[in-house]
Design an enzyme around this catalytic site. Structure first.
Site, PDB file in Angstrom:
ATOM      1  N   LYS A 144      55.810  53.626  52.329  1.00 63.68           N
ATOM      2  CA  LYS A 144      56.449  52.713  51.364  1.00 63.68           C
ATOM      3  C   LYS A 144      55.448  52.282  50.306  1.00 63.68           C
ATOM      4  O   LYS A 144      55.726  52.308  49.108  1.00 63.68           O
ATOM      5  CB  LYS A 144      56.979  51.474  52.104  1.00 63.68           C
ATOM      6  N   CYS A 190      58.152  39.998  49.908  1.00 66.73           N
ATOM      7  CA  CYS A 190      58.098  39.127  51.073  1.00 66.73           C
ATOM      8  C   CYS A 190      57.495  37.796  50.688  1.00 66.73           C
ATOM      9  O   CYS A 190      56.472  37.722  50.008  1.00 66.73           O
ATOM     10  CB  CYS A 190      57.276  39.790  52.176  1.00 66.73           C
ATOM     11  N   PRO A 231      49.944  35.041  43.599  1.00 70.31           N
ATOM     12  CA  PRO A 231      49.638  34.888  42.167  1.00 70.31           C
ATOM     13  C   PRO A 231      49.499  36.234  41.456  1.00 70.31           C
ATOM     14  O   PRO A 231      49.316  37.270  42.102  1.00 70.31           O
ATOM     15  CB  PRO A 231      48.286  34.153  42.170  1.00 70.31           C
ATOM     16  N   ASP A 289      47.420  36.304  38.503  1.00 73.32           N
ATOM     17  CA  ASP A 289      46.358  36.076  37.509  1.00 73.32           C
ATOM     18  C   ASP A 289      45.446  37.301  37.326  1.00 73.32           C
ATOM     19  O   ASP A 289      45.026  37.611  36.208  1.00 73.32           O
ATOM     20  CB  ASP A 289      45.531  34.838  37.898  1.00 73.32           C
TER      21      ASP A 289
HETATM   22  C1  UD1 Z   1      48.752  43.078  49.914  1.00 79.11           C
HETATM   23  C2  UD1 Z   1      47.836  43.905  50.789  1.00 79.11           C
HETATM   24  C3  UD1 Z   1      48.506  45.222  51.032  1.00 79.11           C
HETATM   25  C4  UD1 Z   1      49.888  44.948  51.659  1.00 79.11           C
HETATM   26  C5  UD1 Z   1      50.707  43.979  50.820  1.00 79.11           C
HETATM   27  C6  UD1 Z   1      52.008  43.549  51.470  1.00 79.11           C
HETATM   28  C7  UD1 Z   1      45.390  44.001  50.771  1.00 79.11           C
HETATM   29  C8  UD1 Z   1      44.174  43.982  49.943  1.00 79.11           C
HETATM   30  N1  UD1 Z   1      46.550  43.995  50.121  1.00 79.11           N
HETATM   31  O1  UD1 Z   1      48.966  43.812  48.699  1.00 79.11           O
HETATM   32  O2  UD1 Z   1      47.725  46.014  51.880  1.00 79.11           O
HETATM   33  O3  UD1 Z   1      50.598  46.138  51.816  1.00 79.11           O
HETATM   34  O4  UD1 Z   1      49.945  42.812  50.579  1.00 79.11           O
HETATM   35  O5  UD1 Z   1      51.755  42.896  52.633  1.00 79.11           O
HETATM   36  O6  UD1 Z   1      45.327  44.043  51.987  1.00 79.11           O
HETATM   37  N2  UD1 Z   1      45.492  37.776  44.508  1.00 79.11           N
HETATM   38  C9  UD1 Z   1      45.157  36.840  43.566  1.00 79.11           C
HETATM   39  N3  UD1 Z   1      45.562  37.062  42.275  1.00 79.11           N
HETATM   40  C10 UD1 Z   1      46.262  38.162  41.901  1.00 79.11           C
HETATM   41  C11 UD1 Z   1      46.593  39.123  42.883  1.00 79.11           C
HETATM   42  C12 UD1 Z   1      46.200  38.900  44.196  1.00 79.11           C
HETATM   43  O7  UD1 Z   1      44.519  35.828  43.864  1.00 79.11           O
HETATM   44  O8  UD1 Z   1      46.597  38.309  40.705  1.00 79.11           O
HETATM   45  C13 UD1 Z   1      45.087  37.559  45.919  1.00 79.11           C
HETATM   46  C14 UD1 Z   1      46.297  37.337  46.827  1.00 79.11           C
HETATM   47  O9  UD1 Z   1      46.706  35.993  46.844  1.00 79.11           O
HETATM   48  C15 UD1 Z   1      45.777  37.834  48.159  1.00 79.11           C
HETATM   49  C16 UD1 Z   1      44.783  38.941  47.787  1.00 79.11           C
HETATM   50  O10 UD1 Z   1      44.467  38.733  46.412  1.00 79.11           O
HETATM   51  O11 UD1 Z   1      45.078  36.806  48.808  1.00 79.11           O
HETATM   52  C17 UD1 Z   1      45.323  40.354  47.958  1.00 79.11           C
HETATM   53  O12 UD1 Z   1      46.523  40.472  47.225  1.00 79.11           O
HETATM   54  P1  UD1 Z   1      47.082  41.880  46.744  1.00 79.11           P
HETATM   55  O13 UD1 Z   1      46.305  42.980  47.361  1.00 79.11           O
HETATM   56  O14 UD1 Z   1      47.245  41.855  45.278  1.00 79.11           O
HETATM   57  O15 UD1 Z   1      48.531  41.844  47.324  1.00 79.11           O
HETATM   58  P2  UD1 Z   1      49.487  43.057  47.393  1.00 79.11           P
HETATM   59  O16 UD1 Z   1      49.303  43.981  46.272  1.00 79.11           O
HETATM   60  O17 UD1 Z   1      50.834  42.452  47.624  1.00 79.11           O
END
Ligand code: UD1
Length: 407
Positions: A22, A116, A122, A124
């Site tokens: 996925k 989810c 965020p 940013d």
């Molecule tokens: C994350 C997981 C991914 C998983 C998905 C759904 C990691 C690194 N990423 O991906 O494996 O499949 O969740 O469960 O394991 N963040 C910020 N600012 C931003 C973007 C992210 O602060 O603009 C922070 C998030 O709050 C979080 C971390 O970075 O604590 C990782 O987020 P990110 O990898 O972007 O989330 P997903 O892409 O959803």
């Protein structure tokens, strides 16, 4: 609202082949909007999330044709539209529209990106990367009128922001650098796809160097889903059965297998399948972190294993509070104590119950408990689970489970 009706207490035996990942499929689908041509994608799974993603890109005029395992996406003639917010709000991966439509049309909408709902999510870092490429932030839109490369230095690892930065860099003239990138297997699938469409991408240490250009159609095979594989391996242990899991690259599951092996589980890894045998004999302690560490998506999946054997702890270092599912697991008898990003799960007497899926993986955790508990359970909001698992009831039934899905 869909429901799973389960008559649990049956040990699951047999073989299962995991579907296309996925988390690899969604970036590939959205990236195709940034390409001008016909893309060939093999092994895209037919799950709730890929259906929504394909629906969104069709809104821009993409033509999608399925030929068996192959999906053709024709993006030669597209026009900009404001994507249907209802659809966008169902997927977290719709954030990838930001880079895809900025690079193709010079415009993107800031909408309620869904997915989810287990933590604050965020954007940013996404906006920082896009602005380095010259995107201008308005109230509800981003616009881009220049075509220039950029140097992006993230301060932490984000899968989503890495995807957006890669799509931008691959479509810009000149050489961009993206530092402190996420290196999940699904990121590498996107890299392969962008390369096949004409981008030159090198990974050195934690940085990508990208020479971009106008991209033609790409070609890629979606690898087997490591999260689905981890799910079936865990389910095999939870139901006290034995399931051979085919179609996944075992090295992607090393961090998942490690704490389980430490507690006594034995994994048989062959070139074609993985199988888990011997039960955990000690508490299991899990710490999630970006790849190659234990994946955050597999921590809710591991929770039933802890609850039905010797307990243990889960510390999530990716999301600060991904434990909403524990209150629903408590309805099946699971005892736990949670503080911030850490939860202790106690060995518990599991009972059948009516519970609700809080999110995709959390819902799967409840379903695993329902399959283990002797008697009838009902899991509502089951469609959330089907967002990420292809032909789930069919695969479970073939392993001996008594389960029905009703809308
Ligand atoms: C994350 C997981 C991914 C998983 C998905 C759904 C990691 C690194 N990423 O991906 O494996 O499949 O969740 O469960 O394991 N963040 C910020 N600012 C931003 C973007 C992210 O602060 O603009 C922070 C998030 O709050 C979080 C971390 O970075 O604590 C990782 O987020 P990110 O990898 O972007 O989330 P997903 O892409 O959803």
């Amino acid at each position: 609202m869909g429901k799973f009706f389960v008559n649990g207490g049956v040990a699951l035996y047999g073989s299962v082949r995991v579907s296309g990942s996925k988390n690899a499929s969604l970036p590939v689908i959205f990236a195709s909007l940034a390409m001008r041509g016909v893309s060939e994608i093999t092994g895209l799974s037919d799950i709730g999330d890929t259906r929504v993603a394909l629906e969104i890109i069709k809104g821009f005029g993409a033509k999608v044709e399925k030929r068996g395992e192959l999906t053709l996406i024709d993006t030669r003639e597209l026009e900009y539209i404001i994507p249907d917010e209802q659809l966008v709000s169902r997927l977290r991966a719709s954030t990838y529209l930001l880079s895809a439509t900025l690079s193709r049309f010079g415009r993107a909408e800031l909408q309620s990106f869904g997915g989810c709902n287990f933590s604050k999510r965020p954007i940013d870092m996404h906006l920082y990367a896009l602005s380095e490429f010259g995107a201008l932030l308005g109230e509800r839109t981003l616009t881009l009128s220049v075509n220039r490369p950029a140097i992006i230095e993230f301060d932490k690892c984000s899968v989503g922001a890495t995807v957006n930065a890669l799509i931008m860099a691959a479509t810009r003239k000149g050489e961009s650098t993206i530092k402190r990138v996420a290196k999940e297997p699904h990121i590498m699938t996107l890299v392969e796809y962008l390369r096949s469409a004409g981008a030159e991408i090198r990974l050195e240490g934690d940085s990508f160097t990208v020479k971009g250009r106008e991209l033609s159609g790409g070609r890629v095979t979606i690898p087997g889903d490591m999260i689905e594989a981890g799910t079936f391996l865990t389910l095999s242990l939870v139901t006290r059965g034995s399931i051979k899991v085919y179609g996944v690259n075992p090295s992607e599951l090393s961090a998942f297998m490690k704490p389980l092996s430490d507690s006594g589980v034995e994994f048989t890894v062959t070139p074609s399948y993985i199988c888990a045998s011997r039960e955990p004999r000690a508490p299991i302690d899990i710490v999630t972190a970006p790849y190659p560490e234990f994946p955050t998506d597999l921590q809710p999946i591991a929770a039933p294993l802890l609850a039905t054997y010797c307990g243990g702890s889960i510390e999530d270092r990716v999301w600060e509070s991904r434990f909403g599912y524990l209150a629903e697991m408590a309805k099946h008898g699971v005892g736990f104590r949670q503080r911030g990003n850490r939860a202790e799960i106690f060995p518990s007497q599991i009972v059948p119950a009516e519970s609700e899926a809080t999110d995709l993986r959390g819902g799967m955790a409840n379903l695993m408990l329902a399959l283990f508990a002797n008697g009838e359970s009902v899991i509502s909001s089951a469609e959330l689970v089907l967002r990420g698992y292809e032909r789930l009831t069919e695969k479970l039934t073939a392993l001996g489970a008594e389960i029905e899905y009703c809308m």
